[in-house]
Motif scaffolding. Structure first.
Motif, mmCIF file in Angstrom:
data_model
loop_
_atom_site.group_PDB
_atom_site.id
_atom_site.type_symbol
_atom_site.label_atom_id
_atom_site.label_comp_id
_atom_site.label_asym_id
_atom_site.label_seq_id
_atom_site.Cartn_x
_atom_site.Cartn_y
_atom_site.Cartn_z
ATOM 1 N N THR A 1 0.817 -1.223 0.000
ATOM 2 C CA THR A 1 0.000 0.000 0.000
ATOM 3 C C THR A 1 0.842 1.261 0.000
ATOM 4 N N GLY A 2 2.113 1.192 0.403
ATOM 5 C CA GLY A 2 2.977 2.362 0.362
ATOM 6 C C GLY A 2 3.350 2.831 1.749
ATOM 7 N N ALA A 3 4.530 3.439 1.855
ATOM 8 C CA ALA A 3 5.065 3.862 3.153
ATOM 9 C C ALA A 3 4.959 5.357 3.388
ATOM 10 N N GLN A 4 4.319 6.106 2.473
ATOM 11 C CA GLN A 4 4.100 7.539 2.730
ATOM 12 C C GLN A 4 2.883 7.682 3.635
ATOM 13 N N ALA A 5 2.998 7.120 4.831
ATOM 14 C CA ALA A 5 1.833 6.987 5.709
ATOM 15 C C ALA A 5 2.289 6.968 7.164
ATOM 16 N N ILE A 6 2.858 8.067 7.636
ATOM 17 C CA ILE A 6 3.331 8.124 9.021
ATOM 18 C C ILE A 6 2.170 7.928 9.983
ATOM 19 N N ALA A 7 1.030 8.550 9.709
ATOM 20 C CA ALA A 7 -0.144 8.379 10.566
ATOM 21 C C ALA A 7 -0.936 7.131 10.191
ATOM 22 N N GLY A 8 -0.984 6.790 8.913
ATOM 23 C CA GLY A 8 -1.744 5.637 8.444
ATOM 24 C C GLY A 8 -2.206 5.836 7.013
ATOM 25 N N THR A 9 -3.011 4.897 6.522
ATOM 26 C CA THR A 9 -3.495 4.902 5.143
ATOM 27 C C THR A 9 -5.006 4.724 5.130
ATOM 28 N N ILE A 10 -5.682 5.484 4.257
ATOM 29 C CA ILE A 10 -7.119 5.329 4.024
ATOM 30 C C ILE A 10 -7.298 4.953 2.562
ATOM 31 N N ASN A 11 -7.828 3.743 2.323
ATOM 32 C CA ASN A 11 -8.048 3.243 0.969
ATOM 33 C C ASN A 11 -9.550 3.259 0.691
ATOM 34 N N ILE A 12 -9.971 4.060 -0.302
ATOM 35 C CA ILE A 12 -11.380 4.222 -0.642
ATOM 36 C C ILE A 12 -11.691 3.354 -1.853
ATOM 37 N N ILE A 13 -12.624 2.419 -1.705
ATOM 38 C CA ILE A 13 -13.017 1.523 -2.788
ATOM 39 C C ILE A 13 -14.352 2.006 -3.343
ATOM 40 N N THR A 14 -14.402 2.286 -4.651
ATOM 41 C CA THR A 14 -15.640 2.763 -5.265
ATOM 42 C C THR A 14 -16.630 1.615 -5.424
ATOM 43 N N ARG A 15 -17.886 1.975 -5.722
ATOM 44 C CA ARG A 15 -18.986 1.004 -5.731
ATOM 45 C C ARG A 15 -18.708 -0.163 -6.668
ATOM 46 N N GLU A 16 -19.125 -1.343 -6.218
ATOM 47 C CA GLU A 16 -18.969 -2.569 -6.977
ATOM 48 C C GLU A 16 -20.351 -3.114 -7.322
ATOM 49 N N GLY A 17 -20.517 -3.604 -8.541
ATOM 50 C CA GLY A 17 -21.792 -4.166 -8.962
ATOM 51 C C GLY A 17 -21.917 -5.636 -8.597
ATOM 52 N N ARG A 18 -23.127 -6.039 -8.224
ATOM 53 C CA ARG A 18 -23.406 -7.445 -7.926
ATOM 54 C C ARG A 18 -24.678 -7.865 -8.643
ATOM 55 N N ARG A 19 -24.733 -9.079 -9.056
ATOM 56 C CA ARG A 19 -25.865 -9.582 -9.808
ATOM 57 C C ARG A 19 -27.165 -9.430 -9.002
ATOM 58 N N GLY A 20 -28.176 -8.875 -9.656
ATOM 59 C CA GLY A 20 -29.494 -8.768 -9.044
ATOM 60 C C GLY A 20 -29.709 -7.570 -8.151
ATOM 61 N N MET A 21 -28.741 -6.674 -8.026
ATOM 62 C CA MET A 21 -28.925 -5.525 -7.134
ATOM 63 C C MET A 21 -29.811 -4.476 -7.803
ATOM 64 N N PRO A 22 -30.739 -3.845 -7.040
ATOM 65 C CA PRO A 22 -31.662 -2.879 -7.647
ATOM 66 C C PRO A 22 -31.004 -1.526 -7.880
ATOM 67 N N THR A 23 -31.669 -0.725 -8.687
ATOM 68 C CA THR A 23 -31.245 0.658 -8.874
ATOM 69 C C THR A 23 -31.576 1.453 -7.606
ATOM 70 N N GLU A 24 -30.660 2.311 -7.192
ATOM 71 C CA GLU A 24 -30.847 3.109 -5.982
ATOM 72 C C GLU A 24 -30.970 4.582 -6.353
ATOM 73 N N LEU A 25 -32.001 5.229 -5.823
ATOM 74 C CA LEU A 25 -32.239 6.652 -6.079
ATOM 75 C C LEU A 25 -32.379 7.376 -4.745
ATOM 76 N N LYS A 26 -31.676 8.503 -4.608
ATOM 77 C CA LYS A 26 -31.789 9.344 -3.416
ATOM 78 C C LYS A 26 -32.012 10.788 -3.860
ATOM 79 N N VAL A 27 -33.032 11.419 -3.275
ATOM 80 C CA VAL A 27 -33.360 12.805 -3.586
ATOM 81 C C VAL A 27 -33.661 13.518 -2.278
ATOM 82 N N GLY A 28 -33.141 14.710 -2.105
ATOM 83 C CA GLY A 28 -33.419 15.438 -0.879
ATOM 84 C C GLY A 28 -32.720 16.769 -0.835
ATOM 85 N N SER A 29 -32.668 17.340 0.352
ATOM 86 C CA SER A 29 -32.038 18.643 0.526
ATOM 87 C C SER A 29 -31.604 18.791 1.977
ATOM 88 N N SER A 30 -30.593 19.608 2.177
ATOM 89 C CA SER A 30 -30.180 19.984 3.528
ATOM 90 C C SER A 30 -30.349 21.486 3.687
#
Length: 713
Positions: free
Chosen positions: A140-169
């Motif tokens: 993962t690399g040693a430029q990490a004196i405090a640590g490392t955060i690895n972000i994995i983007t969304r993965e598709g799986r068979r049969g998963m539904p479409t997700e919709l989110k709508v709103g406001s803050s």
């Protein structure tokens, strides 16, 4: 001194509950129930954490979705030892173990994010999981004196539904609508998914500053509001070839534009009574595009090869205008137009071989090139002209590691990594060059007293580092805009002669994984940092008659701490208790810069402690889930030098949420973030040779109310 009241309120329940659960699990008689396995997403995340030889925390979709956070930082701030910079409830740089932002390595799908990339451009809907490594590994690399955060983007799986989110803050009288769509496709030879998010963000900003020295007393009030429209999109396309062969493409695009109109009012009482005001406006445009690729191929029954590439870049355009009817020394006329362009590419290869005797050997190489151009044109204090710089960096690395299951009780992870970085650039002051390389041996070990038990001990002995950023090396001189140039508010410029900070680290952790999916953990760490970089302001003015701050390698530093974590369900240790999921963590830190006398000679921006206490409860009578979290960081003072002290006030942020499930595919979510908002205060004091300067700033924060409709189609 730690804040005793809050310490008792949070730590005593943590200690009592953790001790009770640990004792109950240890004392409970063994009963042969046969083989019964019921797993959920959270169980899988815990299992990944448990089986990793190197210490890590895994945050899966269940936890990401739980509180309906608006950004990644809000999710991470509840994890042990992670804090956010800036005002409460307003986001900020992500920090691990109380260290400033640059000490934490950020990866996106296992690859380093390019310089200048902001993880705030990623929304929670785009993220499959987050892996937090407390110690570096060769892969993962040693430029990490405090640590490392690895972000994995969304993965598709068979049969998963479409997700919709709508709103406001809603925050401070401004609305921020948002919408996101996650879509999946699958076929026999390929799978695909994409996430599209559009949003409009608006929020007020108000701050007050008081400045005093032996001849001046001045009060400054700034009022503005920020408006931004943006669009983010990620996708993942995976093609399947021969058995063991996959090819994956992961594009990412983010576009945004915003403006910040505002005003400044300054009232001076010494040396004479006067007032001045200015109208300000900041306009910015930002665009980023990345394409990650991954090709995996099985070479034999025991070996495989993996290639990764990443190409892309970002453009930023910023216009700032400060219009003053009568310019003064402390409120000048400013007009600035800046363009920054960044292009990068990297490629890496990894060979994996599963050998006899419990060995898994991994070796690889990496090569990354970054090219950045910055052009700035402006007018300031009757000075006009263009200030540009161009820079190129080349990073290369080689590593090898062996994961070895020595015995049923012991597992080790031994590795080494060599990394070099060359940075060259041209500025208005001439050409500059910086070259550095670091060799980092790494050793991790895990011991299980009983191979069939849920108790284990982790140990790590590592070497890690932090390289100077391009702005640190090459940054043009940045003049103070809306205040007089002083020791506590100097101009800033880079230093091309910086060396990387190098840290030797020791980590030890004791963990118990509960049968129902919880975890109890106590860990300690120690880091000794050489070539510590800190911005230094000389006592004397430069040839232009101004104070200038620049980064310098000043000293060695030591930081150490203890992190405690408990996650479990209440009925695990109280019979017939409600099924409330509890989570708590508390961390204590201490650091000192050896060249600066104490007290408070800590590393910059590191508090004495951080703490979180949260709970979630799903009601049985109605389809409602409620929960909340309390996040606390105490105030602290840092001695930057023998002459200068800075102080940051405490941060206490409370968030609550409610999730109403109308049916299996529809839900309404209400989230209230930063309840009981508090001002965020910072101050700086400079004292030397009879000269005393005080500068204090108060930033206001607001409660954020968010309502979302979540729909599965």
């Amino acid at each position: 001194m730690y804040p005793s009241t809050f310490y008792r309120v949070l730590f005593v329940p943590f200690a009592l509950s953790a001790t009770a659960v640990w004792a109950q699990q240890a004392a409970a008689p063994a009963a042969d129930m046969g083989r019964v396995e019921i797993t959920s997403g959270r169980d899988n995340d815990t299992q990944q954490r448990r089986e990793s030889t190197a210490s890590k925390i895994v945050i899966g979709r269940e936890e990401i979705e739980r509180q309906g956070d608006a950004n990644l930082g809000e999710i991470l701030k509840r994890m042990p030892g992670i804090t956010l910079g800036g005002a409460p409830g307003r986001g900020g740089g992500i920090r691990m173990r109380g260290l400033s932002q640059g000490y934490t390595q950020i990866l996106l799908d296992g690859q380093r994010v390019p310089p200048g990339f902001s993880v705030e451009s990623l929304t929670p809907e785009m993220i499959e999981r987050v892996e937090i490594y407390r110690a570096p590994t060769a892969e993962t690399g040693a430029q990490a004196i405090a640590g490392t955060i690895n972000i994995i983007t969304r993965e598709g799986r068979r049969g998963m539904p479409t997700e919709l989110k709508v709103g406001s803050s809603f925050q401070g009288g401004y609305a921020s609508p948002t919408a996101s769509l996650v879509k999946y496709h699958d076929a026999e030879q390929w799978t695909a998914n994409y996430t599209l998010s559009v949003n409009r963000y608006a929020a007020p900003d108000q701050s007050e500053n008081d400045f005093t020295n032996d001849v001046t007393t001045r009060h400054r009030v700034s009022n503005s509001h920020y408006e931004r429209e943006g669009m983010n999109a990620t996708a993942r396309l995976q093609l399947k070839g021969d058995p063991g062969e996959t090819f994956t493409l992961m594009p990412f695009v983010a576009l945004s534009q915003g403006r910040t109109p505002g005003s400044i009012q300054i009232d001076q009482t010494l040396p004479s009574v006067s007032s001045s005001s200015a109208a300000t406006e900041n306009k910015n445009h930002f665009a980023v595009g990345r394409l990650n690729g991954q090709w995996r191929r099985k070479l034999s029954a025991d070996s495989s090869m993996e290639w990764k590439f990443n190409v892309g870049g970002w453009n930023s355009h910023n216009e700032y205008a400060q219009t003053v009817a009568t310019p003064t020394a402390y409120l000048p006329y400013v007009l600035e137009n800046s363009h920054v362009q960044d292009r990068s590419a990297n490629i890496s290869g990894k060979y994996t071989n599963v050998m006899g005797g419990g060995h898994q050997w991994v070796s690889g190489t990496e090569l990354e090139s970054v090219r950045r151009t910055q052009a700035v044109a402006g007018q300031y204090r009757n000075q006009t002209g263009d200030t540009d710089y161009k820079a190129n960096s080349l990073r290369y690395a080689m590593y090898s590691q062996d994961e070895w299951q020595l015995t049923p009780h012991w597992a080790t992870h031994l590795g080494a990594r060599y990394e070099g970085l060359m940075t060259e650039g041209s500025t208005a002051d001439g050409d500059v060059s910086n070259r550095n390389s670091v060799f980092t041996p790494l050793l991790h070990a895990m011991w299980r007293p009983d191979p069939d038990s849920r108790d284990q001990v982790r140990m790590s002995l590592t070497r890690s580092f932090k390289t100077p950023t391009m702005p640190m090396l090459l940054a043009r001189r940045t003049y103070t805009r809306d205040a007089e140039n002083t020791r506590t508010n100097p101009d800033v410029m880079g230093n091309p002669n910086l060396k990387p900070e190098i840290a030797t680290g020791l980590d030890v952790a004791i963990e118990r994984y509960l049968p129902q999916g919880g975890v109890l953990s106590a860990s300690a760490f120690h880091r000794r940092v050489q070539n510590l970089i800190r911005y230094v302001t000389p006592d004397q003015r430069d040839s232009l008659g101004r104070y200038v701050s620049s980064p310098q390698n000043i000293s060695e530093a030591i930081t150490e701490g203890v992190e405690l974590e408990a996650k479990f369900r209440m009925d695990q240790w109280i019979a017939d208790a409600p099924h409330v999921d509890l989570r708590s963590n508390v961390s204590f830190y201490r650091s000192r810069v050896l060249s600066i006398d104490g007290p408070n000679n800590r590393l910059d921006q590191q508090p004495d402690m951080t703490a979180n206490l949260g709970a979630d409860y799903r009601l049985k009578a109605v389809p409602l889930t409620v929960g909340g979290n309390l996040n606390y960081n105490p105030g602290y003072t840092t001695r930057l030098s023998a002459e200068q002290l800075t102080t940051i006030s405490q941060k206490r942020v409370m968030d609550v949420y409610g999730l109403w499930r109308v049916d299996g595919s529809t839900a309404w979510r209400l989230t209230l973030s930063n309840l009981n908002p508090r001002n965020y205060n910072t101050s700086s004091v400079y004292s030397s040779a009879g000269v005393v300067e005080n500068s204090s700033t108060q930033n206001r924060s607001w409660t954020n109310v968010q309502i979302l409709l979540e729909k599965k189609l």
